[in-house]
Design an enzyme around this catalytic site. Structure first.
Site, PDB file in Angstrom:
ATOM      1  N   PRO A 144       0.788  -1.222   0.000  1.00  0.00           N
ATOM      2  CG  PRO A 144      -0.885  -1.540   1.601  1.00  0.00           C
ATOM      3  CD  PRO A 144       0.399  -2.118   1.091  1.00  0.00           C
ATOM      4  CG  ASN A 145      -0.439   4.352   1.105  1.00  0.00           C
ATOM      5  OD1 ASN A 145      -1.390   4.772   0.456  1.00  0.00           O
ATOM      6  ND2 ASN A 145      -0.557   3.925   2.344  1.00  0.00           N
ATOM      7  NE  ARG A 163       2.857   7.266   2.382  1.00  0.00           N
ATOM      8  CZ  ARG A 163       3.456   6.198   2.893  1.00  0.00           C
ATOM      9  NH1 ARG A 163       4.169   5.416   2.123  1.00  0.00           N
ATOM     10  NH2 ARG A 163       3.306   5.903   4.156  1.00  0.00           N
ATOM     11  CE1 TYR A 205       8.419   5.331   3.594  1.00  0.00           C
ATOM     12  CE2 TYR A 205       6.966   7.237   3.556  1.00  0.00           C
ATOM     13  CZ  TYR A 205       7.354   6.044   4.116  1.00  0.00           C
ATOM     14  OH  TYR A 205       6.680   5.559   5.204  1.00  0.00           O
ATOM     15  CG  ASN A 216       8.348  -1.687   0.911  1.00  0.00           C
ATOM     16  OD1 ASN A 216       7.610  -1.703   1.891  1.00  0.00           O
ATOM     17  ND2 ASN A 216       9.077  -0.631   0.587  1.00  0.00           N
ATOM     18  CB  ALA A 256       1.223   0.772   6.601  1.00  0.00           C
ATOM     19  CG  HIS A 312       4.384  -1.657  10.802  1.00  0.00           C
ATOM     20  ND1 HIS A 312       5.754  -1.814  10.922  1.00  0.00           N
ATOM     21  CD2 HIS A 312       4.193  -0.722   9.852  1.00  0.00           C
ATOM     22  CE1 HIS A 312       6.356  -0.971  10.094  1.00  0.00           C
ATOM     23  NE2 HIS A 312       5.434  -0.303   9.428  1.00  0.00           N
ATOM     24  CG  ASP A 367      -0.295 -16.715   9.043  1.00  0.00           C
ATOM     25  OD1 ASP A 367       0.728 -16.644   9.758  1.00  0.00           O
ATOM     26  OD2 ASP A 367      -1.454 -16.752   9.506  1.00  0.00           O
ATOM     27  CD  GLU A 383      10.093  -7.053   6.552  1.00  0.00           C
ATOM     28  OE1 GLU A 383       9.516  -6.101   7.088  1.00  0.00           O
ATOM     29  OE2 GLU A 383      10.427  -8.091   7.166  1.00  0.00           O
ATOM     30  CG  HIS A 415      10.737  -1.935   5.302  1.00  0.00           C
ATOM     31  ND1 HIS A 415       9.383  -1.842   5.083  1.00  0.00           N
ATOM     32  CD2 HIS A 415      10.950  -3.129   5.902  1.00  0.00           C
ATOM     33  CE1 HIS A 415       8.792  -2.922   5.549  1.00  0.00           C
ATOM     34  NE2 HIS A 415       9.724  -3.731   6.046  1.00  0.00           N
ATOM     35  CB  ILE A 416      12.331   3.328   1.158  1.00  0.00           C
ATOM     36  CG1 ILE A 416      11.984   2.626  -0.158  1.00  0.00           C
ATOM     37  CG2 ILE A 416      13.052   4.652   0.917  1.00  0.00           C
ATOM     38  CD1 ILE A 416      10.947   3.336  -1.002  1.00  0.00           C
ATOM     39  NE  ARG A 424       9.429   6.375   9.298  1.00  0.00           N
ATOM     40  CZ  ARG A 424       8.473   6.268   8.379  1.00  0.00           C
ATOM     41  NH1 ARG A 424       8.509   5.298   7.501  1.00  0.00           N
ATOM     42  NH2 ARG A 424       7.490   7.129   8.348  1.00  0.00           N
ATOM     43  NE  ARG A 472       5.628   5.164  10.114  1.00  0.00           N
ATOM     44  CZ  ARG A 472       4.674   5.129   9.204  1.00  0.00           C
ATOM     45  NH1 ARG A 472       4.530   4.065   8.432  1.00  0.00           N
ATOM     46  NH2 ARG A 472       3.873   6.157   9.037  1.00  0.00           N
TER      47      ARG A 472
END
Length: 151
Positions: free
Chosen positions: A9-10, A17, A22, A73, A76, A79, A86, A97, A99-100, A106, A110
């Site tokens: 998402p996003n 954003r 980011y 990635n 949100a 978390h 699963d 995994e 993340h930027i 943070r 998060r």
């Protein structure tokens, strides 16, 4: 060898954003740089982005049919999505995994990743370079996995 790049998402709003967190690069720019690196490394890649948890779960479920590893990635959903956790645990290919931002530096909410315990590894805090590092890691993990070895 083929690797799936999944974004949650996003992340379709990258570049617009919160550029202070980011960066200013778009998801299309990140994907183009990954495509270039993949060609250099001799691996194929595919891309998926969704703002919908169920679509990401479906993508993970079917990833093993076409891909040797996943770079993920979850945004949100990192978390709190036990359903994504699963799904990562259920597939038999390595998941890296990414993340930027450094999620551990943070806001407190998060800092927890429910995905990390079932992922092959996590790359966090290196900006968009993290995706390139993840591609190299995913490639090595996929090779080891195919050979029945671990790194």
């Amino acid at each position: 060898m083929k690797i799936l790049i999944m974004n949650g998402p996003n992340l379709n709003l990258l570049g617009k954003r919160e550029p202070g967190v980011y960066g200013t690069g778009s998801l299309a720019e990140i994907n183009a740089s990954l495509q270039q690196l993949a060609q250099t490394l001799g691996v194929g890649i595919g891309f998926m982005q969704s703002n919908h948890e169920g679509a990401l779960i479906d993508g993970l479920h079917s990833a093993g049919d076409e891909y040797d590893a996943v770079i993920f990635n979850p945004g949100a959903l990192t978390h709190y999505s036990y359903a994504l956790r699963d799904a990562v645990a259920a597939i038999d290919i390595p998941v890296v995994e990414v993340h930027i931002s450094n999620i551990h530096a943070r806001e407190e909410f998060r800092r927890l990743s429910v995905i990390a315990p079932v992922a092959a590894g996590q790359i966090s805090g290196f900006g968009v370079l993290g995706y390139q590092l993840a591609l190299q890691a995913a490639m090595e993990l996929a090779r080891a996995h195919k050979a029945g070895k671990s790194l």
